[in-house]
Design an enzyme around this catalytic site. Structure first.
Site, mmCIF file in Angstrom:
data_model
loop_
_atom_site.group_PDB
_atom_site.id
_atom_site.type_symbol
_atom_site.label_atom_id
_atom_site.label_comp_id
_atom_site.label_asym_id
_atom_site.label_seq_id
_atom_site.Cartn_x
_atom_site.Cartn_y
_atom_site.Cartn_z
ATOM 1 N N ALA A 130 0.845 -1.205 0.000
ATOM 2 C CA ALA A 130 0.000 0.000 0.000
ATOM 3 C C ALA A 130 0.874 1.246 0.000
ATOM 4 O O ALA A 130 1.374 1.665 1.047
ATOM 5 C CB ALA A 130 -0.919 0.003 1.221
ATOM 6 N N GLY A 131 1.080 1.808 -1.210
ATOM 7 C CA GLY A 131 1.861 3.041 -1.344
ATOM 8 C C GLY A 131 0.943 4.139 -1.848
ATOM 9 O O GLY A 131 0.265 4.811 -1.058
ATOM 10 N N ILE A 157 9.857 4.395 5.587
ATOM 11 C CA ILE A 157 9.469 5.462 6.523
ATOM 12 C C ILE A 157 10.696 6.316 6.860
ATOM 13 O O ILE A 157 11.647 5.834 7.493
ATOM 14 C CB ILE A 157 8.837 4.867 7.811
ATOM 15 C CG1 ILE A 157 7.724 3.863 7.446
ATOM 16 C CG2 ILE A 157 8.326 5.993 8.708
ATOM 17 C CD1 ILE A 157 6.618 4.398 6.540
ATOM 18 N N GLN A 280 24.513 29.059 -28.533
ATOM 19 C CA GLN A 280 23.050 29.142 -28.477
ATOM 20 C C GLN A 280 22.425 27.874 -27.857
ATOM 21 O O GLN A 280 21.441 27.955 -27.126
ATOM 22 C CB GLN A 280 22.491 29.359 -29.877
ATOM 23 C CG GLN A 280 21.069 29.850 -29.858
ATOM 24 C CD GLN A 280 20.545 30.155 -31.249
ATOM 25 O OE1 GLN A 280 20.641 29.332 -32.161
ATOM 26 N NE2 GLN A 280 20.017 31.343 -31.430
ATOM 27 N N ILE A 338 24.949 20.522 -19.145
ATOM 28 C CA ILE A 338 25.763 21.742 -19.290
ATOM 29 C C ILE A 338 27.131 21.571 -18.626
ATOM 30 O O ILE A 338 28.138 22.052 -19.114
ATOM 31 C CB ILE A 338 24.990 22.953 -18.704
ATOM 32 C CG1 ILE A 338 23.828 23.323 -19.640
ATOM 33 C CG2 ILE A 338 25.907 24.136 -18.459
ATOM 34 C CD1 ILE A 338 22.863 24.352 -19.065
ATOM 35 N N GLU A 364 5.014 12.232 -1.589
ATOM 36 C CA GLU A 364 3.875 13.153 -1.380
ATOM 37 C C GLU A 364 2.865 13.045 -2.526
ATOM 38 O O GLU A 364 2.269 14.048 -2.926
ATOM 39 C CB GLU A 364 4.349 14.612 -1.252
ATOM 40 C CG GLU A 364 5.238 14.889 -0.063
ATOM 41 C CD GLU A 364 4.498 15.019 1.265
ATOM 42 O OE1 GLU A 364 3.264 15.199 1.257
ATOM 43 O OE2 GLU A 364 5.171 14.906 2.309
ATOM 44 N N GLY A 365 2.664 11.849 -3.062
ATOM 45 C CA GLY A 365 1.758 11.655 -4.192
ATOM 46 C C GLY A 365 2.538 11.787 -5.484
ATOM 47 O O GLY A 365 3.014 12.882 -5.811
ATOM 48 N N GLU A 368 1.808 10.559 -11.317
ATOM 49 C CA GLU A 368 0.621 9.880 -11.878
ATOM 50 C C GLU A 368 -0.599 10.128 -10.984
ATOM 51 O O GLU A 368 -1.711 10.357 -11.484
ATOM 52 C CB GLU A 368 0.871 8.368 -12.006
ATOM 53 C CG GLU A 368 1.878 7.991 -13.072
ATOM 54 C CD GLU A 368 3.321 8.330 -12.696
ATOM 55 O OE1 GLU A 368 3.627 8.386 -11.489
ATOM 56 O OE2 GLU A 368 4.130 8.565 -13.611
HETATM 57 C C1 LIG Z 1 12.657 8.969 -0.133
HETATM 58 C C2 LIG Z 1 11.303 8.445 0.286
HETATM 59 C C3 LIG Z 1 10.762 8.840 1.507
HETATM 60 C C4 LIG Z 1 9.537 8.320 1.927
HETATM 61 N N1 LIG Z 1 9.063 8.651 3.175
HETATM 62 C C5 LIG Z 1 7.890 8.120 3.602
HETATM 63 C C6 LIG Z 1 7.424 8.378 4.928
HETATM 64 O O1 LIG Z 1 8.076 9.083 5.719
HETATM 65 N N2 LIG Z 1 6.238 7.823 5.320
HETATM 66 C C7 LIG Z 1 5.501 7.036 4.491
HETATM 67 O O2 LIG Z 1 4.450 6.574 4.919
HETATM 68 N N3 LIG Z 1 5.929 6.751 3.223
HETATM 69 C C8 LIG Z 1 7.109 7.262 2.774
HETATM 70 N N4 LIG Z 1 7.576 6.972 1.514
HETATM 71 C C9 LIG Z 1 6.798 6.103 0.639
HETATM 72 C C10 LIG Z 1 6.137 6.868 -0.494
HETATM 73 O O3 LIG Z 1 5.070 7.622 0.019
HETATM 74 C C11 LIG Z 1 5.694 5.839 -1.540
HETATM 75 O O4 LIG Z 1 6.870 5.306 -2.124
HETATM 76 C C12 LIG Z 1 4.795 6.468 -2.583
HETATM 77 O O5 LIG Z 1 3.540 6.774 -2.034
HETATM 78 C C13 LIG Z 1 4.572 5.524 -3.782
HETATM 79 O O6 LIG Z 1 4.133 4.274 -3.336
HETATM 80 P P1 LIG Z 1 4.868 2.939 -3.842
HETATM 81 O O7 LIG Z 1 6.325 3.112 -3.668
HETATM 82 O O8 LIG Z 1 4.225 1.788 -3.171
HETATM 83 O O9 LIG Z 1 4.589 2.874 -5.398
HETATM 84 P P2 LIG Z 1 3.254 2.315 -6.093
HETATM 85 O O10 LIG Z 1 2.044 2.819 -5.402
HETATM 86 O O11 LIG Z 1 3.394 0.840 -6.280
HETATM 87 O O12 LIG Z 1 3.357 3.021 -7.509
HETATM 88 C C14 LIG Z 1 4.298 2.581 -8.504
HETATM 89 C C15 LIG Z 1 4.105 3.431 -9.746
HETATM 90 O O13 LIG Z 1 2.783 3.248 -10.247
HETATM 91 C C16 LIG Z 1 2.126 4.494 -10.330
HETATM 92 N N5 LIG Z 1 0.714 4.299 -10.015
HETATM 93 C C17 LIG Z 1 0.179 3.809 -8.864
HETATM 94 N N6 LIG Z 1 -1.152 3.772 -8.959
HETATM 95 C C18 LIG Z 1 -1.474 4.270 -10.173
HETATM 96 C C19 LIG Z 1 -2.695 4.521 -10.860
HETATM 97 N N7 LIG Z 1 -3.867 4.289 -10.287
HETATM 98 N N8 LIG Z 1 -2.640 5.020 -12.118
HETATM 99 C C20 LIG Z 1 -1.432 5.279 -12.702
HETATM 100 N N9 LIG Z 1 -0.265 5.073 -12.106
HETATM 101 C C21 LIG Z 1 -0.269 4.583 -10.851
HETATM 102 C C22 LIG Z 1 2.808 5.394 -9.329
HETATM 103 O O14 LIG Z 1 2.658 6.741 -9.662
HETATM 104 C C23 LIG Z 1 4.250 4.929 -9.471
HETATM 105 O O15 LIG Z 1 4.818 5.549 -10.586
HETATM 106 C C24 LIG Z 1 8.809 7.452 1.084
HETATM 107 C C25 LIG Z 1 9.360 7.059 -0.159
HETATM 108 C C26 LIG Z 1 10.596 7.536 -0.549
HETATM 109 C C27 LIG Z 1 11.181 7.064 -1.859
#
Ligand SMILES: Cc1cc2nc3c(=O)[nH]c(=O)nc-3n(C[C@H](O)[C@H](O)[C@H](O)COP(=O)(O)OP(=O)(O)OC[C@H]3O[C@@H](n4cnc5c(N)ncnc54)[C@H](O)[C@@H]3O)c2cc1C
Length: 387
Positions: A130-131, A157, A280, A338, A364-365, A368
């Site tokens: 769940a991301g 996290i 340029q 550059i 932060e979202g 996509e």
């Molecule tokens: C440096 C870093 C710091 C973070 N810190 C925190 C934190 O402090 N706390 C916390 O809770 N989380 C944290 N996260 C997690 C972050 O919020 C998630 O990685 C992020 O929300 C994406 O979720 P996921 O990695 O599971 O990717 P997924 O949800 O699996 O997504 C994978 C890809 O598919 C795309 N996608 C997903 N659903 C769709 C859709 N319906 N339509 C089209 N495209 C889609 C996404 O845009 C992405 O490109 C962190 C991540 C990183 C890399």
């Protein structure tokens, strides 16, 4: 182009910039060779009054609005991404949630230490399954006579292994899920049953670390809940706008610095008997970067103005986050081009910015998800009447 949010911030900016370049920039250079999180950076930010700056003054904070916070975020980001995370840990999602939804006891216990930078807070929502789809979390909190029992896994996290308190979002009703079945808990470091099992590094700076947390029959007392049962998803989402504006401000700062570095470089780098600045092809790359930055600033600042004036900015924060994070990616890519070979060499600013800004299109979202929300807004039946 001289764009600023208001007169107060126009006057404040040079002071913040001077502080960042004189006090923080030397720490940035030292940090990249070590990877350790420098305590001196926390001290500097604390002395300047930037830690906890968005918390109310009655709770030990600075009482600043989102625009002022974003200006500081932007200027700090000109030096190193890590400072924006420090600001966030003291004044971002978890501290603000405690301030907005916490009990007097929770506020007294956590806010003074978080706003002074003595303690660090984390926010644990993301799970292996769940991301982007945050409502799909599986970590459960089951009611026990004296409190709650947490089971599940959170990953990626930020700084969870350093945090004294983690805001954990968990499922309290698997049927209701995001519609009243998710709650929020403040879990303190060393709580039995909560274990940090792994710390990941990213392609960004070494000091940016993400932890995986396992909860195994982790008991927490009733007073660890923040807000009411079922309010957790709303609490997690309540800081999204501020979080997205903060990330966008960090993108503006990084882009601004990259353009500055590239502009300086091309004036002294000679190829085929002439400075690169005379070519340029190079001028166009810089012109495109500067134009895109100006557009991003105008959109971000107007949105901040509306938010701080109490107007509903609608879908604008999503547009700002999408545009700023993609803009800084393009600016960083052009900057590397550059700089040529030196743009890829470790230890030069440009390659570090290039790696660090990649996160902004995911955290932060993701881009996509922003596009999905913007399109959804377009399809609302009353869209044309809102323009
Ligand atoms: C440096 C870093 C710091 C973070 N810190 C925190 C934190 O402090 N706390 C916390 O809770 N989380 C944290 N996260 C997690 C972050 O919020 C998630 O990685 C992020 O929300 C994406 O979720 P996921 O990695 O599971 O990717 P997924 O949800 O699996 O997504 C994978 C890809 O598919 C795309 N996608 C997903 N659903 C769709 C859709 N319906 N339509 C089209 N495209 C889609 C996404 O845009 C992405 O490109 C962190 C991540 C990183 C890399």
């Amino acid at each position: 182009m001289n764009i600023d949010i208001n007169e107060f911030l126009r006057e404040m900016r040079p002071h913040v910039r001077r502080f960042v370049m004189e006090r923080m920039e030397p720490i940035s250079r030292a940090m990249d060779s070590g990877g350790e999180l420098p305590q001196s950076a926390f001290e500097e930010l604390r002395n300047q009054g930037y830690l906890g700056m968005r918390l109310p003054t009655s709770e030990g904070g600075g009482g600043f609005d989102l625009s002022t916070y974003c200006l500081v975020m932007e200027e700090l980001s000109r030096s190193h991404r890590i400072y924006t995370l420090m600001l966030d840990a003291s004044s971002g999602l978890t501290p603000i949630a405690i301030s907005k939804f916490g009990t007097p006891d929770q506020k007294n216990k956590f806010l003074p230490k978080l706003s002074s930078g003595e303690w660090v807070a984390s926010f644990a929502l993301t799970e292996p399954e769940a991301g982007s789809d945050a409502a799909a979390i599986k970590t459960s909190a089951k009611k026990d006579d004296a409190g709650w029992v947490l089971n599940g896994v959170k990953h990626y996290i930020s700084w969870a292994h350093r945090a004294q308190v983690i805001l954990v979002i968990a499922l309290t009703d698997p049927i209701k899920k995001a519609k009243g079945g998710i709650s929020a808990f403040l879990v303190e470091k060393n709580t039995p049953g909560m274990n940090i099992v792994r710390v990941d590094k990213t392609i960004g700076s070494d000091a940016i670390e993400l932890a995986e947390i396992h909860f195994t029959d982790c008991f927490i007392a009733n007073d660890a809940m923040i807000g009411q049962v079922g309010e957790g998803f709303g609490i997690a989402m309540s800081s999204l706008t501020a979080g997205r504006m903060g990330v966008s401000a960090a993108c503006l700062g990084a882009a601004d610095r990259l353009i500055e570095l590239a502009t300086e470089h091309v004036q002294s780098r000679i190829t085929f008997g002439q400075a690169l600045s005379q070519r340029q092809a190079i001028q166009w790359m810089l012109a495109d970067s500067a134009t895109e930055l100006a557009v991003a600033r105008a959109l971000a600042y107007e949105t901040l103005r509306q938010i701080d004036a109490g107007s509903d900015p609608g879908i604008a924060p999503n547009m700002v986050k999408l545009y700023c994070s993609e803009m800084v990616g393009r600016v960083a890519d052009r900057a590397v081009q550059i700089f040529g070979g030196s743009g890829l060499i470790r230890g030069f600013n440009v390659e570090r910015f290039y790696r660090d800004v990649r996160h902004y299109r995911i955290g932060e979202g993701s881009s996509e998800i922003q596009r999905m929300l913007i399109a959804k807004d377009l399809f609302k039946s009353n869209h044309s009447s809102k323009r």
